[in-house]
Write a protein that holds these residues in place. Structure first.
Motif, PDB file in Angstrom:
ATOM      1  N   ARG A 421       0.837  -1.199   0.000  1.00  0.00           N
ATOM      2  CA  ARG A 421       0.000   0.000   0.000  1.00  0.00           C
ATOM      3  C   ARG A 421       0.881   1.263   0.000  1.00  0.00           C
ATOM      4  O   ARG A 421       0.672   2.181  -0.778  1.00  0.00           O
ATOM      5  CB  ARG A 421      -0.956  -0.014   1.196  1.00  0.00           C
ATOM      6  N   ILE A 422       1.883   1.269   0.879  1.00  0.00           N
ATOM      7  CA  ILE A 422       2.751   2.455   0.974  1.00  0.00           C
ATOM      8  C   ILE A 422       3.440   2.742  -0.366  1.00  0.00           C
ATOM      9  O   ILE A 422       3.454   3.863  -0.859  1.00  0.00           O
ATOM     10  CB  ILE A 422       3.827   2.255   2.066  1.00  0.00           C
ATOM     11  N   PHE A 423       4.000   1.693  -0.981  1.00  0.00           N
ATOM     12  CA  PHE A 423       4.766   1.939  -2.210  1.00  0.00           C
ATOM     13  C   PHE A 423       3.861   2.195  -3.414  1.00  0.00           C
ATOM     14  O   PHE A 423       4.256   2.879  -4.340  1.00  0.00           O
ATOM     15  CB  PHE A 423       5.768   0.798  -2.458  1.00  0.00           C
ATOM     16  N   GLU A 424       2.639   1.655  -3.373  1.00  0.00           N
ATOM     17  CA  GLU A 424       1.683   1.991  -4.434  1.00  0.00           C
ATOM     18  C   GLU A 424       1.328   3.465  -4.383  1.00  0.00           C
ATOM     19  O   GLU A 424       1.299   4.146  -5.392  1.00  0.00           O
ATOM     20  CB  GLU A 424       0.388   1.180  -4.268  1.00  0.00           C
ATOM     21  N   GLU A 425       1.071   3.951  -3.162  1.00  0.00           N
ATOM     22  CA  GLU A 425       0.737   5.372  -2.998  1.00  0.00           C
ATOM     23  C   GLU A 425       1.898   6.237  -3.467  1.00  0.00           C
ATOM     24  O   GLU A 425       1.706   7.251  -4.118  1.00  0.00           O
ATOM     25  CB  GLU A 425       0.424   5.691  -1.530  1.00  0.00           C
ATOM     26  N   GLU A 426       3.103   5.789  -3.163  1.00  0.00           N
ATOM     27  CA  GLU A 426       4.281   6.554  -3.574  1.00  0.00           C
ATOM     28  C   GLU A 426       4.328   6.658  -5.095  1.00  0.00           C
ATOM     29  O   GLU A 426       4.593   7.712  -5.653  1.00  0.00           O
ATOM     30  CB  GLU A 426       5.554   5.887  -3.053  1.00  0.00           C
ATOM     31  N   GLU A 427       4.023   5.537  -5.764  1.00  0.00           N
ATOM     32  CA  GLU A 427       4.045   5.535  -7.221  1.00  0.00           C
ATOM     33  C   GLU A 427       3.010   6.490  -7.798  1.00  0.00           C
ATOM     34  O   GLU A 427       3.284   7.270  -8.694  1.00  0.00           O
ATOM     35  CB  GLU A 427       3.767   4.130  -7.746  1.00  0.00           C
ATOM     36  N   GLU A 428       1.789   6.420  -7.225  1.00  0.00           N
ATOM     37  CA  GLU A 428       0.734   7.324  -7.700  1.00  0.00           C
ATOM     38  C   GLU A 428       1.131   8.769  -7.491  1.00  0.00           C
ATOM     39  O   GLU A 428       0.959   9.613  -8.352  1.00  0.00           O
ATOM     40  CB  GLU A 428      -0.587   7.045  -6.964  1.00  0.00           C
ATOM     41  N   HIS A 429       1.712   9.008  -6.332  1.00  0.00           N
ATOM     42  CA  HIS A 429       2.154  10.364  -6.014  1.00  0.00           C
ATOM     43  C   HIS A 429       3.197  10.814  -7.045  1.00  0.00           C
ATOM     44  O   HIS A 429       3.135  11.910  -7.567  1.00  0.00           O
ATOM     45  CB  HIS A 429       2.744  10.394  -4.608  1.00  0.00           C
ATOM     46  N   GLY A 430       4.104   9.898  -7.367  1.00  0.00           N
ATOM     47  CA  GLY A 430       5.164  10.191  -8.337  1.00  0.00           C
ATOM     48  C   GLY A 430       4.600  10.591  -9.684  1.00  0.00           C
ATOM     49  O   GLY A 430       5.091  11.484 -10.327  1.00  0.00           O
TER      50      GLY A 430
END
Ligand code: AMP
Length: 433
Positions: A421-430
């Motif tokens: 979840r954390i790294f998915e959000e990071e990707e979307e944010h990116g």
């Protein structure tokens, strides 16, 4: 023993350079696959004969620059100076030309070797990405390879590339042009360099490519190939340019562009980019259409088109243009043992985390937590997992988000889901940036 150096003109790749070399490889191979090209890998060593017949007896790379050797069985071999000849050989070996769907579309990335004087943009071992489309003769296919090349550079972040194009015409066009060139150069031959004397005999087109100052000046006044193109070649060239116009790919016609290898005919092209610091790395890549190459090697009479790009020149320019800034050796999850006793548990968690698909280093010592946090920061970690006695007993981790500074306890059984979840959000944010 004295200091061991790499072989002259050859180099190591590490750190940022290695990451960039890999990025160049993956980007171009990825783009090739978007265009329907399949990757091929052929041996670095091939028979000397293959390159003599493939690149052409009269070319510099065969006459002067080939790394030749004899193996223990007495076979004359060479380190490949380019990859096209090997690929043509592979097409014949695998009888790929009898497959039903032509053209064959092939892509490659790998090292090539030339015994040249090492200088800016020139190494003795370098890497080439390239494609070959074999078995169809179409201006649309010529234009496709140029488009592929442009897409690759675009995805690497390049802008303002110069595409130089020219037509060498068919055999008849070139024969009559060669005679015109000989007539032009004959009276000046005495003042020209030794190589040009030989080029005059073997292939006067190559005289236009000479880098010696006086000879360069002479080339400016030489007759233009454009004036010797037959009707068919002229129409073919115009069609190619029309397709490029349609794709919105800007190009410049360069009547002096002849390319170094003997096998080219009709459309040829090169890619250039002026470096911001004014350094001249030479062409980033080049290629074109070829007629009788496979036949020359003893195969079927099939035309093709291809190009090769030099990864080192692309790499040098990416650094100059600031396209090369990459996170240093990034790891995603820092594993922080709290006290020597939790080291085995921390090592187990690092093993599990990598099994979940996240990068992490194996902790080797516990050490001070503050030092461990600093290291995590240097490595670019997003998440730290703190692992002490309590975590070990409860089969859980203390997860700290190094960006938000928030902490929470997460059972090992839920860790994968939480990290996802954390790294998915990071990707979307990116992507929003
Ligand atoms: P060529 O087959 O000579 O047209 O080379 C294709 C591309 O390979 C060039 O445009 C360069 O980017 C690269 N290249 C050729 N020779 C060298 C070399 N000695 N060192 C580094 N790159 C090279």
């Amino acid at each position: 023993m004295g200091e061991m150096n790499p072989v002259k003109g050859m180099r190591d790749y590490l750190g940022e350079d290695m990451r960039l070399l890999r990025r160049i490889e993956e980007t171009f191979l990825g783009v090739a696959s978007l265009y329907g090209y399949e990757e091929i890998e052929t041996p670095i060593l091939e028979s000397v004969e293959l390159f003599r017949r493939g690149a052409g007896e009269g070319t510099d790379i065969v006459r002067k620059e080939m790394y030749e050797l004899t193996d223990k069985g007495g076979r004359p071999l060479a380190l490949r100076p380019e990859l096209t000849a090997g690929i043509m050989r592979a097409i014949m070996t695998g009888k790929l030309h009898s497959l039903p769907d032509m053209p064959l579309r092939l892509s490659y990335f790998g090292p090539a070797f030339r015994y040249e004087r090492p200088q800016l943009g020139r190494l003795r071992e370098f890497h080439q990405f390239g494609v070959e489309a074999v078995g169809a003769d179409s201006p649309a296919l010529d234009a496709e390879t140029i488009a592929l090349l442009m897409t690759g550079f675009r995805l690497l972040g390049f802008q303002g590339l110069r595409i130089l194009v020219n037509s060498l015409g068919d055999k008849e066009s070139r024969d009559s042009y060669r005679e015109a060139l000989r007539d032009y150069y004959r009276p000046h031959l005495g003042e020209m360099c030794e190589d040009c004397q030989e080029r005059f005999r073997l292939n006067p087109l190559r005289m236009l490519d000479c880098k010696v100052e006086g000879d360069k000046a002479l080339a400016k006044g030489a007759p233009s190939l454009q004036d010797y193109l037959g009707e068919k070649s002229r129409a073919r060239f115009e069609e190619t340019l029309k397709i490029l116009d349609g794709l919105g790919i800007p190009y410049e016609i360069d009547p002096g562009l002849v390319r170094g290898l003997d096998y080219y005919s009709e459309t040829v092209f090169e890619v250039h980019l002026l470096s911001p610091s004014g350094k001249d790395y030479g062409a980033l890549g080049g290629g074109g259409h070829y007629g009788g190459l496979l036949k020359e090697l003893g195969g079927p009479d099939l035309p093709g088109v291809g190009f090769a790009i030099g990864a080192e020149r692309v790499l040098a320019l990416m650094k100059e243009l600031g396209l090369g800034e990459e996170e240093a050796g990034a790891i995603e999850v820092a594993i922080l043992p709290v006290g020597e006793d939790s080291l085995p548990y921390a090592q187990e968690v690092s093993y599990l985390v990598r099994g979940m698909g996240f990068s992490a280093e194996t902790p080797l010592r516990a050490g001070k937590l503050s030092a461990q946090f600093r290291r995590a920061e240097r490595k670019g970690a997003r998440i730290a997992l703190l692992l002490g006695e309590e975590e070990k007993e409860g089969r859980k981790v203390r997860l700290k988000d190094l960006r938000s500074e928030e902490q929470e306890d997460v059972p090992l059984s839920e860790l994968e889901e939480r990290l996802d979840r954390i790294f998915e959000e990071e990707e979307e944010h990116g992507h929003e940036d």
